[in-house]
Every structure is written in C-alpha cells, then in structure tokens.
Design a protein around this motif. Structure first.
Motif, PDB file in Angstrom:
ATOM      1  N   GLN A  94       0.809  -1.212   0.000  1.00  0.00           N
ATOM      2  CA  GLN A  94       0.000   0.000   0.000  1.00  0.00           C
ATOM      3  C   GLN A  94       0.849   1.272   0.000  1.00  0.00           C
ATOM      4  OE1 GLN A  94      -3.209   0.116  -0.595  1.00  0.00           O
ATOM      5  NE2 GLN A  94      -3.290  -2.114  -0.647  1.00  0.00           N
ATOM      6  N   SER A  95       2.114   1.163   0.353  1.00  0.00           N
ATOM      7  CA  SER A  95       2.981   2.349   0.386  1.00  0.00           C
ATOM      8  C   SER A  95       3.173   2.952  -0.998  1.00  0.00           C
ATOM      9  CB  SER A  95       4.334   2.012   1.018  1.00  0.00           C
ATOM     10  OG  SER A  95       5.101   1.201   0.146  1.00  0.00           O
TER      11      SER A  95
ATOM     12  N   ALA B  75       1.383   8.975  -5.162  1.00  0.00           N
ATOM     13  CA  ALA B  75       0.287   9.711  -5.805  1.00  0.00           C
ATOM     14  C   ALA B  75       0.423  11.227  -5.648  1.00  0.00           C
ATOM     15  CB  ALA B  75      -1.061   9.209  -5.286  1.00  0.00           C
ATOM     16  N   PRO B  76       0.757  11.753  -4.471  1.00  0.00           N
ATOM     17  CA  PRO B  76       0.925  13.213  -4.374  1.00  0.00           C
ATOM     18  C   PRO B  76       2.039  13.763  -5.273  1.00  0.00           C
ATOM     19  CG  PRO B  76       0.696  12.259  -2.189  1.00  0.00           C
ATOM     20  CD  PRO B  76       0.839  11.116  -3.150  1.00  0.00           C
ATOM     21  N   PHE B  77       3.064  12.951  -5.536  1.00  0.00           N
ATOM     22  CA  PHE B  77       4.124  13.387  -6.448  1.00  0.00           C
ATOM     23  C   PHE B  77       3.543  13.632  -7.840  1.00  0.00           C
ATOM     24  CE2 PHE B  77       6.515  11.237  -3.177  1.00  0.00           C
ATOM     25  CZ  PHE B  77       7.679  11.973  -3.054  1.00  0.00           C
ATOM     26  N   TYR B  78       2.699  12.708  -8.287  1.00  0.00           N
ATOM     27  CA  TYR B  78       2.110  12.836  -9.621  1.00  0.00           C
ATOM     28  C   TYR B  78       1.089  13.966  -9.671  1.00  0.00           C
ATOM     29  CZ  TYR B  78       4.667   8.571 -10.301  1.00  0.00           C
ATOM     30  OH  TYR B  78       5.679   7.655 -10.366  1.00  0.00           O
ATOM     31  N   LEU B  79       0.374  14.210  -8.575  1.00  0.00           N
ATOM     32  CA  LEU B  79      -0.520  15.371  -8.510  1.00  0.00           C
ATOM     33  C   LEU B  79       0.291  16.667  -8.574  1.00  0.00           C
ATOM     34  CD1 LEU B  79      -3.101  14.248  -5.797  1.00  0.00           C
ATOM     35  CD2 LEU B  79      -3.530  14.611  -8.244  1.00  0.00           C
ATOM     36  N   GLY B  80       1.427  16.687  -7.904  1.00  0.00           N
ATOM     37  CA  GLY B  80       2.311  17.856  -7.963  1.00  0.00           C
ATOM     38  C   GLY B  80       2.842  18.087  -9.371  1.00  0.00           C
TER      39      GLY B  80
ATOM     40  N   ASN C  56       5.513  17.433 -22.633  1.00  0.00           N
ATOM     41  CA  ASN C  56       5.459  16.011 -22.987  1.00  0.00           C
ATOM     42  C   ASN C  56       6.227  15.171 -21.976  1.00  0.00           C
ATOM     43  OD1 ASN C  56       4.012  16.601 -25.294  1.00  0.00           O
ATOM     44  ND2 ASN C  56       5.791  16.549 -26.625  1.00  0.00           N
ATOM     45  N   LEU C  57       7.386  15.646 -21.586  1.00  0.00           N
ATOM     46  CA  LEU C  57       8.213  14.931 -20.621  1.00  0.00           C
ATOM     47  C   LEU C  57       7.478  14.772 -19.292  1.00  0.00           C
ATOM     48  CD1 LEU C  57      11.010  13.756 -19.847  1.00  0.00           C
ATOM     49  CD2 LEU C  57      11.694  16.079 -19.269  1.00  0.00           C
ATOM     50  N   VAL C  58       6.862  15.834 -18.808  1.00  0.00           N
ATOM     51  CA  VAL C  58       6.126  15.778 -17.544  1.00  0.00           C
ATOM     52  C   VAL C  58       4.949  14.808 -17.665  1.00  0.00           C
ATOM     53  CG1 VAL C  58       4.729  17.119 -15.903  1.00  0.00           C
ATOM     54  CG2 VAL C  58       6.847  18.075 -16.804  1.00  0.00           C
ATOM     55  N   LEU C  59       4.237  14.872 -18.788  1.00  0.00           N
ATOM     56  CA  LEU C  59       3.088  13.987 -18.992  1.00  0.00           C
ATOM     57  C   LEU C  59       3.511  12.515 -19.045  1.00  0.00           C
ATOM     58  CD1 LEU C  59       0.047  14.421 -19.361  1.00  0.00           C
ATOM     59  CD2 LEU C  59       0.416  14.168 -21.803  1.00  0.00           C
ATOM     60  N   ILE C  60       4.624  12.229 -19.699  1.00  0.00           N
ATOM     61  CA  ILE C  60       5.134  10.860 -19.754  1.00  0.00           C
ATOM     62  C   ILE C  60       5.438  10.363 -18.344  1.00  0.00           C
ATOM     63  CG2 ILE C  60       7.124   9.449 -20.435  1.00  0.00           C
ATOM     64  CD1 ILE C  60       7.194  11.142 -23.039  1.00  0.00           C
ATOM     65  N   VAL C  61       6.074  11.201 -17.543  1.00  0.00           N
ATOM     66  CA  VAL C  61       6.408  10.804 -16.173  1.00  0.00           C
ATOM     67  C   VAL C  61       5.137  10.575 -15.360  1.00  0.00           C
ATOM     68  CG1 VAL C  61       7.482  11.569 -14.014  1.00  0.00           C
ATOM     69  CG2 VAL C  61       8.666  11.908 -16.182  1.00  0.00           C
ATOM     70  N   ILE C  62       4.151  11.453 -15.513  1.00  0.00           N
ATOM     71  CA  ILE C  62       2.904  11.316 -14.748  1.00  0.00           C
ATOM     72  C   ILE C  62       2.210  10.004 -15.107  1.00  0.00           C
ATOM     73  CG2 ILE C  62       0.570  12.221 -14.411  1.00  0.00           C
ATOM     74  CD1 ILE C  62       1.754  15.045 -14.782  1.00  0.00           C
ATOM     75  N   PHE C  63       1.906   9.813 -16.394  1.00  0.00           N
ATOM     76  CA  PHE C  63       1.144   8.636 -16.808  1.00  0.00           C
ATOM     77  C   PHE C  63       1.905   7.342 -16.589  1.00  0.00           C
ATOM     78  CE2 PHE C  63      -1.721  10.946 -20.118  1.00  0.00           C
ATOM     79  CZ  PHE C  63      -2.522  11.402 -19.097  1.00  0.00           C
ATOM     80  N   SER C  64       3.120   7.286 -17.110  1.00  0.00           N
ATOM     81  CA  SER C  64       3.882   6.036 -17.019  1.00  0.00           C
ATOM     82  C   SER C  64       4.288   5.732 -15.589  1.00  0.00           C
ATOM     83  CB  SER C  64       5.115   6.099 -17.913  1.00  0.00           C
ATOM     84  OG  SER C  64       4.736   6.201 -19.247  1.00  0.00           O
ATOM     85  N   GLY C  65       4.700   6.753 -14.865  1.00  0.00           N
ATOM     86  CA  GLY C  65       5.090   6.530 -13.477  1.00  0.00           C
ATOM     87  C   GLY C  65       3.924   6.042 -12.642  1.00  0.00           C
ATOM     88  N   TYR C  66       2.784   6.692 -12.793  1.00  0.00           N
ATOM     89  CA  TYR C  66       1.612   6.289 -12.029  1.00  0.00           C
ATOM     90  C   TYR C  66       1.200   4.861 -12.386  1.00  0.00           C
ATOM     91  CZ  TYR C  66      -2.953   6.477  -9.796  1.00  0.00           C
ATOM     92  OH  TYR C  66      -4.030   6.210  -9.003  1.00  0.00           O
TER      93      TYR C  66
END
Length: 182
Positions: free
Chosen positions: A15-16, A21-26, A72-82
C-alpha cells in the motif's frame, strides 16, 4: 504469529505505493504552471512576430517547441510513473493514448531520455541560430552536454536490448506490450 507479521508487513509495503500519488498530482500542477508559461511566451512571441526577422521567428518557435517538449516529458512521467508504480489508470469512455498501456519501466526510461535529448537538441539549435550571442566555450558546453545526453540515451537503449536478450522469449513481448510493474 510470524506469518501474520509477514503478511501485515507486505500489506503495508504494497500500500505504500500510494505515497507516490501526491508526487504525480504535484507534477500535474507543474504542468498547469508550464501551460501558463507557454501562454505568456506565446503572447510575447505573437506581439513581436510582425516586426521580427526570420531568425527571431525561428527562435521564438523553437522556444515554444522547447516548452511543449517539457510538457510532454512531464506527462510521460505522470502517466507512465503512475501506471508502473501506483495503479492502472482506468478511464472508460475516454480517448486513452495508445502508448500508455505499452510503456514498461524500460520504455519509460527510453522516452524520458529521448525527451531530454530532444530538449537539449532544441537548446543547441537555438544557440546556433543565435550564435553571435554565445562565446565558444559556452557553445562547446552546450554541444558537449547534448553529446552526453545522447550517449546516455544510447546506453539506456543498448542496456535494455541486452537485458531483453536474457529474458525468456515469451517474457520479452509481454514486457514491451504489457504494463510491467517494477
């Protein structure tokens, strides 16, 4: 008793992942700020375009491209990372980008490095378009740093290809096309 402790520990660790999630919201909020910056730069560029020479127009467009690449770079990190580290994004009835379900951790690294190389290339191109404002040492650093980014991208690609060679044949296609969690 020990098994219960082990199961509880594993549940907490599992669950950790939600702590990310807050990183991706940021990062999504940073994307909004980047959009504000893009609109300001576009307004600046649009105001100058009627009186600008060809080089100034090209530099203005390259600046806008640079900001778009960063988005694009930020979006890739958000979607793929999440999706790789937190949870699958399930948005039924929405136009889901095809690459979202296909980018595993290796693909994420390659997309990130490709974006960084593209951003760096735009910066080098802007410097060459405006070469009279750059001293040779600074220009050399820009080209050298771009070369390091390009070499890093090639190293990531080669390492991923070599790593794919050590996996069983069925696992290669699954990691490329699936949602491999790391």
């Amino acid at each position: 008793m020990m098994r219960k402790f082990e199961l509880a520990l594993e549940a907490v660790l599992f669950q950790s992942r939600w702590l990310l999630a807050p990183f991706y919201l940021g990062l999504a909020a940073a994307l909004v700020l980047l959009l504000v910056h893009f609109v300001i730069e576009f307004g600046h560029f649009a105001g100058l375009v009627l009186h600008a020479d060809r080089n100034a127009i090209v530099l203005g467009i390259l600046g806008l491209i640079d900001i778009a690449f960063m988005g694009n770079l930020v979006l890739i990190v958000i979607f793929s990372g999440y999706e790789n580290f937190v949870s699958r994004i399930e948005m039924s009835g929405h136009d889901r980008p095809e690459w979202m379900a296909k980018v595993d951790f290796g693909g994420l690294k390659q997309k990130l490095m490709t974006s960084i190389v593209a951003i760096s290339a735009v910066e080098v191109l802007k410097a060459f378009m405006n070469i009279e404002q750059y001293d040779p040492v600074r220009l050399g650093w820009l080209v050298g740093i771009h070369g390091v980014f390009l070499a890093s991208l090639l190293a990531v690609v080669i390492a991923d290809r070599l790593g794919d060679g050590t996996k069983p044949p069925g696992e290669k296609s699954e990691a490329r096309g699936g949602n491999a969690k790391a």
